[in-house]
Scaffold this motif. Sequence first.
Motif, PDB file in Angstrom:
ATOM      1  N   THR A 153       0.814  -1.203   0.000  1.00 52.30           N
ATOM      2  CA  THR A 153       0.000   0.000   0.000  1.00 52.30           C
ATOM      3  C   THR A 153       0.853   1.261   0.000  1.00 52.30           C
ATOM      4  O   THR A 153       0.583   2.211  -0.761  1.00 52.30           O
ATOM      5  N   PHE A 154       1.888   1.307   0.837  1.00 56.04           N
ATOM      6  CA  PHE A 154       2.787   2.457   0.847  1.00 56.04           C
ATOM      7  C   PHE A 154       3.424   2.641  -0.529  1.00 56.04           C
ATOM      8  O   PHE A 154       3.583   3.766  -1.008  1.00 56.04           O
ATOM      9  N   ALA A 155       3.796   1.524  -1.161  1.00 57.36           N
ATOM     10  CA  ALA A 155       4.436   1.607  -2.472  1.00 57.36           C
ATOM     11  C   ALA A 155       3.497   2.225  -3.500  1.00 57.36           C
ATOM     12  O   ALA A 155       3.896   3.080  -4.302  1.00 57.36           O
ATOM     13  N   LEU A 156       2.239   1.802  -3.492  1.00 62.36           N
ATOM     14  CA  LEU A 156       1.276   2.334  -4.453  1.00 62.36           C
ATOM     15  C   LEU A 156       1.017   3.826  -4.225  1.00 62.36           C
ATOM     16  O   LEU A 156       0.909   4.597  -5.168  1.00 62.36           O
ATOM     17  N   GLU A 157       0.944   4.228  -2.968  1.00 60.96           N
ATOM     18  CA  GLU A 157       0.604   5.613  -2.672  1.00 60.96           C
ATOM     19  C   GLU A 157       1.793   6.557  -2.800  1.00 60.96           C
ATOM     20  O   GLU A 157       1.601   7.766  -3.023  1.00 60.96           O
ATOM     21  N   LEU A 158       3.004   6.048  -2.659  1.00 62.03           N
ATOM     22  CA  LEU A 158       4.179   6.921  -2.649  1.00 62.03           C
ATOM     23  C   LEU A 158       5.011   6.854  -3.930  1.00 62.03           C
ATOM     24  O   LEU A 158       5.924   7.653  -4.115  1.00 62.03           O
ATOM     25  N   SER A 159       4.739   5.896  -4.804  1.00 63.67           N
ATOM     26  CA  SER A 159       5.477   5.811  -6.063  1.00 63.67           C
ATOM     27  C   SER A 159       5.109   6.997  -6.952  1.00 63.67           C
ATOM     28  O   SER A 159       3.972   7.493  -6.904  1.00 63.67           O
ATOM     29  N   PRO A 160       6.041   7.468  -7.780  1.00 65.76           N
ATOM     30  CA  PRO A 160       7.398   6.948  -7.991  1.00 65.76           C
ATOM     31  C   PRO A 160       8.460   7.625  -7.128  1.00 65.76           C
ATOM     32  O   PRO A 160       9.645   7.400  -7.316  1.00 65.76           O
ATOM     33  N   VAL A 161       8.031   8.440  -6.168  1.00 67.85           N
ATOM     34  CA  VAL A 161       8.997   9.221  -5.382  1.00 67.85           C
ATOM     35  C   VAL A 161       9.747   8.354  -4.380  1.00 67.85           C
ATOM     36  O   VAL A 161      10.976   8.435  -4.250  1.00 67.85           O
ATOM     37  N   VAL A 162       9.016   7.517  -3.638  1.00 64.86           N
ATOM     38  CA  VAL A 162       9.608   6.695  -2.582  1.00 64.86           C
ATOM     39  C   VAL A 162       9.437   5.223  -2.916  1.00 64.86           C
ATOM     40  O   VAL A 162       8.341   4.783  -3.269  1.00 64.86           O
ATOM     41  N   ARG A 163      10.515   4.470  -2.831  1.00 65.54           N
ATOM     42  CA  ARG A 163      10.446   3.017  -3.019  1.00 65.54           C
ATOM     43  C   ARG A 163      10.192   2.348  -1.677  1.00 65.54           C
ATOM     44  O   ARG A 163      10.686   2.797  -0.638  1.00 65.54           O
ATOM     45  N   VAL A 164       9.447   1.238  -1.721  1.00 69.46           N
ATOM     46  CA  VAL A 164       9.085   0.521  -0.500  1.00 69.46           C
ATOM     47  C   VAL A 164       9.237  -0.981  -0.737  1.00 69.46           C
ATOM     48  O   VAL A 164       8.816  -1.495  -1.776  1.00 69.46           O
ATOM     49  N   ALA A 165       9.843  -1.680   0.223  1.00 68.84           N
ATOM     50  CA  ALA A 165       9.978  -3.134   0.113  1.00 68.84           C
ATOM     51  C   ALA A 165      10.157  -3.714   1.506  1.00 68.84           C
ATOM     52  O   ALA A 165      10.474  -2.997   2.470  1.00 68.84           O
ATOM     53  N   CYS A 166       9.950  -5.008   1.630  1.00 64.49           N
ATOM     54  CA  CYS A 166      10.200  -5.671   2.916  1.00 64.49           C
ATOM     55  C   CYS A 166      10.925  -6.995   2.685  1.00 64.49           C
ATOM     56  O   CYS A 166      10.856  -7.581   1.603  1.00 64.49           O
ATOM     57  N   VAL A 167      11.627  -7.417   3.705  1.00 68.86           N
ATOM     58  CA  VAL A 167      12.351  -8.687   3.692  1.00 68.86           C
ATOM     59  C   VAL A 167      11.648  -9.643   4.648  1.00 68.86           C
ATOM     60  O   VAL A 167      11.340  -9.275   5.788  1.00 68.86           O
ATOM     61  N   SER A 168      11.379 -10.854   4.187  1.00 70.96           N
ATOM     62  CA  SER A 168      10.743 -11.867   5.024  1.00 70.96           C
ATOM     63  C   SER A 168      11.723 -13.010   5.267  1.00 70.96           C
ATOM     64  O   SER A 168      11.839 -13.933   4.444  1.00 70.96           O
ATOM     65  N   PRO A 169      12.442 -12.949   6.380  1.00 68.53           N
ATOM     66  CA  PRO A 169      13.374 -14.034   6.684  1.00 68.53           C
ATOM     67  C   PRO A 169      12.628 -15.277   7.164  1.00 68.53           C
ATOM     68  O   PRO A 169      11.513 -15.207   7.680  1.00 68.53           O
ATOM     69  N   GLY A 170      13.284 -16.403   6.996  1.00 66.12           N
ATOM     70  CA  GLY A 170      12.837 -17.623   7.646  1.00 66.12           C
ATOM     71  C   GLY A 170      13.536 -17.703   8.994  1.00 66.12           C
ATOM     72  O   GLY A 170      13.621 -16.717   9.714  1.00 66.12           O
ATOM     73  N   ALA A 171      14.065 -18.861   9.320  1.00 68.00           N
ATOM     74  CA  ALA A 171      14.759 -19.033  10.594  1.00 68.00           C
ATOM     75  C   ALA A 171      16.123 -18.348  10.541  1.00 68.00           C
ATOM     76  O   ALA A 171      16.924 -18.615   9.656  1.00 68.00           O
ATOM     77  N   VAL A 172      16.351 -17.443  11.486  1.00 64.96           N
ATOM     78  CA  VAL A 172      17.610 -16.716  11.565  1.00 64.96           C
ATOM     79  C   VAL A 172      18.177 -16.908  12.965  1.00 64.96           C
ATOM     80  O   VAL A 172      17.446 -16.822  13.958  1.00 64.96           O
TER      81      VAL A 172
END
Length: 251
Positions: free
Chosen positions: A154-173
Amino acid sequence: MRVVLISGASSGIGAATATRFAEAGDRVYNLDVRPPAAAAPGVTWLATDVANWAAVEEAVAGVHREHGRLDVVIANAGISIRHHVLETTWAEARQVVDVNLLGVFALWQASARRMVAQGGGVLLATASVNGHRGFPHYADYNATKAGIAALCRTFALELSPVVRVACVSPGAVLTPMQLAEYSPEMLAAVNERIPAGRHARPAEIAAAFFYLASAEAAFLTGQELVIDGGEIAGSTTSDFGAAVPQGSLVS
């Protein structure tokens, strides 16, 4: 030199990520309620409770005033309280949601306002493979991690193209959180369920964040990067676990 904010960078994935950016010459700030176990060169600790939106705004505003910009902001702070769904209290669930999900929202919102005004920036966060499937005794935690992925899109859709948004989903760390909740036998059982045969190292997750913040990832936004050694590729699950006392809080 970039100006980088990372919440929950006093240990685990956050600490490794702060070190990775600082070693590259970036100016890094650690927003955490606890001080780091050891001082890291180039990383400044700012005592901040991410569940307190006013405190988050104050911390973000202070860094922005000092440098005049924010380049990369990583919402990493998170806690878990192991408990059965029928035994979870309102206070426990609220604490997990306030830190893990609303803490991301608070940090991203405060940072995005300034990034939009300056004409660019990158927002990142730590989600989890727990948001992809059921995981016993972590219902509230699982829900917050799924919520982070939704926030990311949602943040990516509302803030593009000015701000990039992504997340990392780790498994067992292999982090202090994992070591606090699992016995050696349980850790070994997890390794057997992971195709890669081991837990990830915090530095491997830090490397993913460093890539997502780089110019090489300039066309990547609204995405979730799963780093789990193949754990969810075959829909494996972690159904062991009675040995860990319920109600133990770690962060």
